[in-house]
Enzyme design. Structure first.
Site, PDB file in Angstrom:
ATOM      1  N   TRP A 199       0.844  -1.215   0.000  1.00  0.00           N
ATOM      2  CA  TRP A 199       0.000   0.000   0.000  1.00  0.00           C
ATOM      3  C   TRP A 199       0.863   1.243   0.000  1.00  0.00           C
ATOM      4  CZ3 TRP A 199      -4.181  -1.584  -1.854  1.00  0.00           C
ATOM      5  CH2 TRP A 199      -4.787  -2.765  -1.419  1.00  0.00           C
TER       6      TRP A 199
ATOM      7  N   ASP B 249      -1.771   6.639   6.044  1.00  0.00           N
ATOM      8  CA  ASP B 249      -2.814   5.670   5.703  1.00  0.00           C
ATOM      9  C   ASP B 249      -3.072   4.854   6.970  1.00  0.00           C
ATOM     10  OD1 ASP B 249      -4.315   3.524   4.786  1.00  0.00           O
ATOM     11  OD2 ASP B 249      -3.017   3.087   3.063  1.00  0.00           O
TER      12      ASP B 249
ATOM     13  N   LYS C 270     -11.877  -2.230   6.852  1.00  0.00           N
ATOM     14  CA  LYS C 270     -11.007  -3.030   7.707  1.00  0.00           C
ATOM     15  C   LYS C 270     -11.520  -2.991   9.146  1.00  0.00           C
ATOM     16  CE  LYS C 270      -8.596  -3.477   4.012  1.00  0.00           C
ATOM     17  NZ  LYS C 270      -7.502  -2.685   3.515  1.00  0.00           N
TER      18      LYS C 270
END
Ligand SMILES: *Cc1c(COP(=O)(O)O)cnc(C)c1O
Length: 360
Positions: free
Chosen positions: A102, A172, A196
């Site tokens: 990511w 993030d 998530k």
């Protein structure tokens, strides 16, 4: 009804009480005679939901007044572009720490709109640790400095924040949002895909310091300009109404449990059950260095691919699902987000111990 223990990395387990409440309110939300899915986002009844969700983000995360809370779409992945488009407006340089896929995607996307620099990487050891940072290597006039706080695939977490001085720190937090307290004032932007730890897919939370809004690059699409959404209270266009509603229920659940301090305590206790077992097992072992371990995502291996596959298969049959590791790490990964009860982890560990014994 048979509910499994779901260790999926995302979309992932939600609190059962939230799902029940949503089911109860499915046909008639609080006397409105409509489902939240059906109501106008401009209606008074929906306005209370979105305002309530924002108020809960502010309360739980202790968001300072000079930050906007936005509910957007496009996933965390859209933020990889939205951030450089909005922030690369002075030196057009940004710094990145590559701690996994990511973080690398965020870096690659930013490189399309300006100069993206890698200040550190842990790629040399399959991203199994958080690299030590040396401040002297940071770009002094960078427009922002990006980290991925919790690395969902590799199971690492920043234990310490980089000191970026006046350079806005952007993080993030997709897979660790609401899992423990975070000092919002240390960041320029925090962002998270909801699926998530916060709700269903479809909603992206953005917390942004106000002075970072309003200087987007000329080419920025209207929908990718933070100004568009902040000026319209996330209502420039139709927001992800239902996902925001579920996130609100999840946050009410977190609040009821005692907030983020309590969440952290529960998560630490829960993660310790699994890490302690892994550190004492002769068959299973954790892949991440101790000081970089995530509370949310726990990858582990046996060292034998056939045995890994056998374990994943037998675990699923016993009601422990989605334990197969990411293809880039192999082995297993147990994602133990807020909504995973500690009994789920205790029972998983019992199952692992029995498997170890049977296959020794
Ligand atoms: C899942 C994940 C993403 C991607 O999120 P999308 O909402 O699918 O775009 C980005 N960053 C992290 C840390 C993630 O866990």
């Amino acid at each position: 009804m048979a509910r499994v223990y779901n260790f999926s990395a995302g979309p992932s387990v939600l609190p059962e009480s939230v799902l029940k409440k949503a089911a109860d309110e499915m046909l008639d939300y609080q006397g409105s005679g409509q489902s939240v899915m059906e109501m106008s986002h401009r209606s008074k009844v929906y306005d209370e939901i979105i305002k309530g969700a924002e108020a809960l983000v502010r309360e739980l995360m202790n968001v300072p007044d000079n930050y906007k809370v936005l509910f957007l779409q496009g996933g965390a992945s859209s933020q990889f572009a939205m951030i450089p488009l909005n922030l690369l407006n002075k030196s057009k340089k940004a710094d990145f720490v590559l701690t996994g896929q990511w973080a690398t995607k965020a870096y690659k996307e930013a490189a399309r709109y300006g100069e993206a620099n890698i200040v550190a990487s842990s790629k040399d050891k399959t991203f199994s640790y958080i690299p030590k940072l040396d401040k002297s290597t940071f770009t002094k006039d960078a427009d922002y400095f990006h980290i991925c706080m919790n690395n969902t695939i590799y199971g690492t977490k920043f234990a310490e924040l980089p000191d970026t001085g006046d350079v806005p720190l952007v993080a993030d937090i997709s897979s660790c949002v609401l899992s423990e307290p975070i000092d919002v004032s240390k960041f320029g932007i925090l962002y998270a895909g909801a699926q998530k730890n916060m709700g269903p897919a479809g909603m992206t939370l953005v917390i942004i310091r106000e002075d970072l809004i309003g200087n987007a690059q000329e080419i920025t699409p209207t929908m990718f300009d933070y100004k568009t959404h902040s000026e319209n209270d996330s209502m420039f266009n139709t927001p992800p109404c239902y996902a925001i509603y579920i996130a609100k229920l999840v946050m009410e659940w977190v609040k009821e449990l005692g907030g983020l301090e309590k969440m952290k305590e529960l998560n630490e206790k829960k993660a310790a059950v699994l890490y302690d077992f892994l550190d004492n097992s002769k068959m299973f072992k954790a892949t991440v260095e101790k000081e970089s371990r995530s509370l949310m995502n726990v990858p582990f291996i046996t060292g034998n691919e056939e045995l890994d596959a056998k374990f994943v298969k037998e675990a699923a049959a016993a009601g422990f699902v989605n334990l197969k590791g990411h293809r880039s790490v192999g082995g297993m990964r147990a994602s133990i987000y807020n909504a995973m009860p500690i009994e789920g982890v205790e029972k998983l560990v019992e199952f692992m111990a029995a498997f170890e014994k049977a296959n020794a």
